[in-house]
Design an enzyme around this catalytic site. Structure first.
Site, mmCIF file in Angstrom:
data_model
loop_
_atom_site.group_PDB
_atom_site.id
_atom_site.type_symbol
_atom_site.label_atom_id
_atom_site.label_comp_id
_atom_site.label_asym_id
_atom_site.label_seq_id
_atom_site.Cartn_x
_atom_site.Cartn_y
_atom_site.Cartn_z
ATOM 1 N N LYS A 175 23.431 31.404 52.246
ATOM 2 C CA LYS A 175 22.602 31.577 51.045
ATOM 3 C C LYS A 175 24.006 31.967 49.899
ATOM 4 O O LYS A 175 24.784 32.831 50.022
ATOM 5 C CB LYS A 175 22.041 33.123 51.156
ATOM 6 C CG LYS A 175 21.201 33.593 49.799
ATOM 7 C CD LYS A 175 21.375 35.165 49.726
ATOM 8 C CE LYS A 175 22.044 35.571 48.441
ATOM 9 N NZ LYS A 175 22.037 34.710 47.367
ATOM 10 N N GLU A 250 34.322 40.066 53.065
ATOM 11 C CA GLU A 250 35.613 40.024 52.162
ATOM 12 C C GLU A 250 35.063 40.545 50.776
ATOM 13 O O GLU A 250 34.220 39.950 50.260
ATOM 14 C CB GLU A 250 36.175 38.616 52.368
ATOM 15 C CG GLU A 250 36.752 38.234 53.730
ATOM 16 C CD GLU A 250 37.681 39.444 54.261
ATOM 17 O OE1 GLU A 250 38.510 40.041 53.674
ATOM 18 O OE2 GLU A 250 37.630 39.598 55.505
ATOM 19 N N CYS A 284 39.004 37.073 43.353
ATOM 20 C CA CYS A 284 39.311 38.287 43.986
ATOM 21 C C CYS A 284 40.837 38.636 44.072
ATOM 22 O O CYS A 284 41.354 39.872 44.255
ATOM 23 C CB CYS A 284 38.704 38.268 45.600
ATOM 24 S SG CYS A 284 39.322 36.780 46.280
ATOM 25 N N GLU A 384 38.030 47.050 39.742
ATOM 26 C CA GLU A 384 37.929 45.625 39.564
ATOM 27 C C GLU A 384 37.289 45.144 38.067
ATOM 28 O O GLU A 384 36.275 45.601 38.126
ATOM 29 C CB GLU A 384 37.336 44.856 40.765
ATOM 30 C CG GLU A 384 37.396 43.462 40.820
ATOM 31 C CD GLU A 384 36.820 42.969 41.872
ATOM 32 O OE1 GLU A 384 35.345 43.092 42.154
ATOM 33 O OE2 GLU A 384 37.358 41.572 42.597
#
Ligand code: NAD
Length: 483
Positions: A175, A250, A284, A384
């Site tokens: 997906k 992750e 990331c 973040e």
């Protein structure tokens, strides 16, 4: 009307049961609708899972070299479509053309790499504790696995999950993120073209909130490999663990680069500039905190501002330094963090404004931003941001810099710029990050080494890529043979 692509279930491109589709738009020009995809529901995901389960036994029993030959052909097929895949990646995700071309090449290489690995899936032979015995181990596929991926590396990440899963003999339901599903669609087409049997790879698109439950809790899903935000990853890990599935998530990062007085400042600025602003800061592993020794702090800030002001922002197809954000939501989030930084008392040295005139009219553009006078406990230093925003933090000495670098809930990637060997080695030993580098940017990792984070950046169960990718997708059986 733009093309509507189907789900791929049991070797067929099919519409979702709902009959609904959603649009994928070009973030550099939102009047450009790139394609439409199926707005699937849980029932579609279940069909895909059933197809994967049905195909599992036959695929697992294929000799490894046969599986490898198919992966090799898929790699070649993607290579023959590299230009198309690159352009599609730029159009749906926004990154600069050369970055996208590198990413597509990475996917080509990953399939070739794991094609080779599927020839070598063995085990070990150990000394038995008696005569007429044989003691050995054997690697087996886990079974049927779900792969849930983000939009920011929409072809490389699905490739580095799909290729080892398939090489090891698993069947898959993939997906992709709804912002950029075309790249995974192209991978699936390449695999089908390469002769992958029906049902071995299945592809469903639609909202994670709808598809997440079957993909993470179906009783016959054996493992879930997820990459995305820490908030979604945490719920995925909890849901999958409940059913005792193997799970790997992750997730986010807040990556530091430490700059010490022995550093060449021009080199340090280049390392941080590419690390922080490359891929529009939507990696990331993007550098988000420059932790700079007080002796070179002012010089560094001046040079960093100059670098940021020279950056060319524009549509990815023109191959600028920095493209647009992927979506309105990501753009708004970055602009909100700019306001938060100013309110917290950091100095906005440059950038941070939305670019909206002329060629920027219909895109999600922000000028790369540099904050100085940042305290490590500010939100802009802890959370973040996922945009081209760099926070510069002053450190009094090496110990202070290391403490600041580690004082964050994430631990994905980190680097130090120094000419001092002792500092470099101390840093590598004591930094809390899954990837640690000296005199290099925090972004980028080769495909044959393990990738993953510490702390909130990862479930820390397994790593990805290299041999670690195969570890996740296989179980080890220990075998006794007495004769
Ligand atoms: P996201 O968490 O919003 O979405 C990731 C995927 O999860 C998408 O496919 C989404 O549809 C799906 N999803 C959403 N809700 C779900 C649910 N309830 N159950 C199951 N799946 C669900 O992340 P994103 O915005 O696509 O990607 C950006 C994030 O990914 C950033 O935080 C970035 O740091 C992270 N990321 C991490 C790595 C890494 O290797 N550590 C690599 C790339 C990106």
């Amino acid at each position: 009307m733009e093309q509507a692509f189907g789900n791929f279930v049991n070797g067929e491109w099919v519409d979702a049961e709902s009959g609904d589709t959603f649009e994928v738009v070009n973030p550099a020009d939102t009047t450009d609708v790139v394609a439409r995809f199926q707005r699937s529901t849980a029932a579609d995901a279940e069909d895909a899972i059933e197809a994967a389960i049905a195909a599992q036994h036959e695929w697992a029993n294929r000799p490894g070299p046969e599986r490898g030959a198919i992966l090799n052909r898929a790699s070649q097929e993607l290579a023959s479509r590299k230009e198309e895949a690159t352009e599609m990646l730029v159009r749906e995700e926004g990154k600069a053309r050369s970055e996208a071309a590198g990413e597509v090449q990475r996917a080509i290489d990953i399939f070739a790499y794991y094609a080779q690995k599927s020839l070598d899936l063995g085990g070990v032979v150990k000394s038995p504790s008696g005569r007429n015995k044989e003691l050995s181990t054997k690697r087996e596929p886990l079974g049927t696995v779900s792969i849930i991926t983000p939009w920011n590396y929409p072809i490389a990440i699905p490739a580095w999950k799909l290729a080892p899963a398939l090489a090891a003999g698993n069947t898959v339901v993939a997906k992709p993120a709804s912002e950029a599903p075309n790249s995974t669609r192209i991978l699936v087409e390449c695999l089908a073209e390469a002769g992958l049997p029906d049902g071995v790879v299945n592809f469903v698109t639609g909202p994670g909130s709808e598809l997440g439950a079957p993909l993470t809790t179906h009783s016959e899903i054996d493992a879930v490999s997820f990459t995305g935000s820490t908030s979604v990853g945490t719920s995925v890990a909890q849901a999958a663990s409940e059913g005792l599935k193997r799970v790997q998530c992750e997730m986010g990062g807040k990556n530091p680069t430490v700059v010490m007085p022995s550093a060449d400042i021009v080199e340090a600025v280049e390392i941080l500039g590419v690390g922080a602003f490359g891929t529009t800061g939507q990696s990331c592993t993007a550098a988000s905190r420059a932790i700079v020794h007080e002796d070179v702090y002012d010089e560094f800030v001046d040079a960093m501002v100059e670098y940021a002001e020279d950056i060319v922002v524009g549509p990815g197809l023109d191959d600028p330094d920095v493209g647009p954000h992927v979506s309105q939501g990501e753009l708004d989030s970055t602009l909100e963090y700019i306001d938060i930084g100013v309110d917290e008392g950091a100095t906005l040295e440059t950038g941070g404004e939305r670019l909206a005139d002329g060629e920027y009219d219909d895109g999600y553009y922000v000028r790369p931003a540099v904050f100085s006078d940042v305290d490590n406990d500010m939100r802009i230093a802890q959370e973040e941001i996922f945009g081209p925003v760099l926070s510069v933090i002053e450190a009094s000495d090496f110990e202070d810099a290391l403490e600041l670098a580690n004082d964050v809930e994430f631990g994905l990637s980190a680097s130090i710029v120094t000419q001092d060997l002792t500092e470099a080695n101390e840093f590598l030993d004591r930094i809390e990050a899954g990837v640690a580098k000296v005199n290099e940017k925090t972004t980028g990792l080769e495909l044959h080494v393990p990738f993953g984070g510490y702390k909130q950046s990862s479930t820390n169960t397994y790593r990805e890529q290299g041999d670690a990718g195969l570890d996740f997708f296989t179980a080890t059986k220990t075998i006794y043979r007495n004769y």
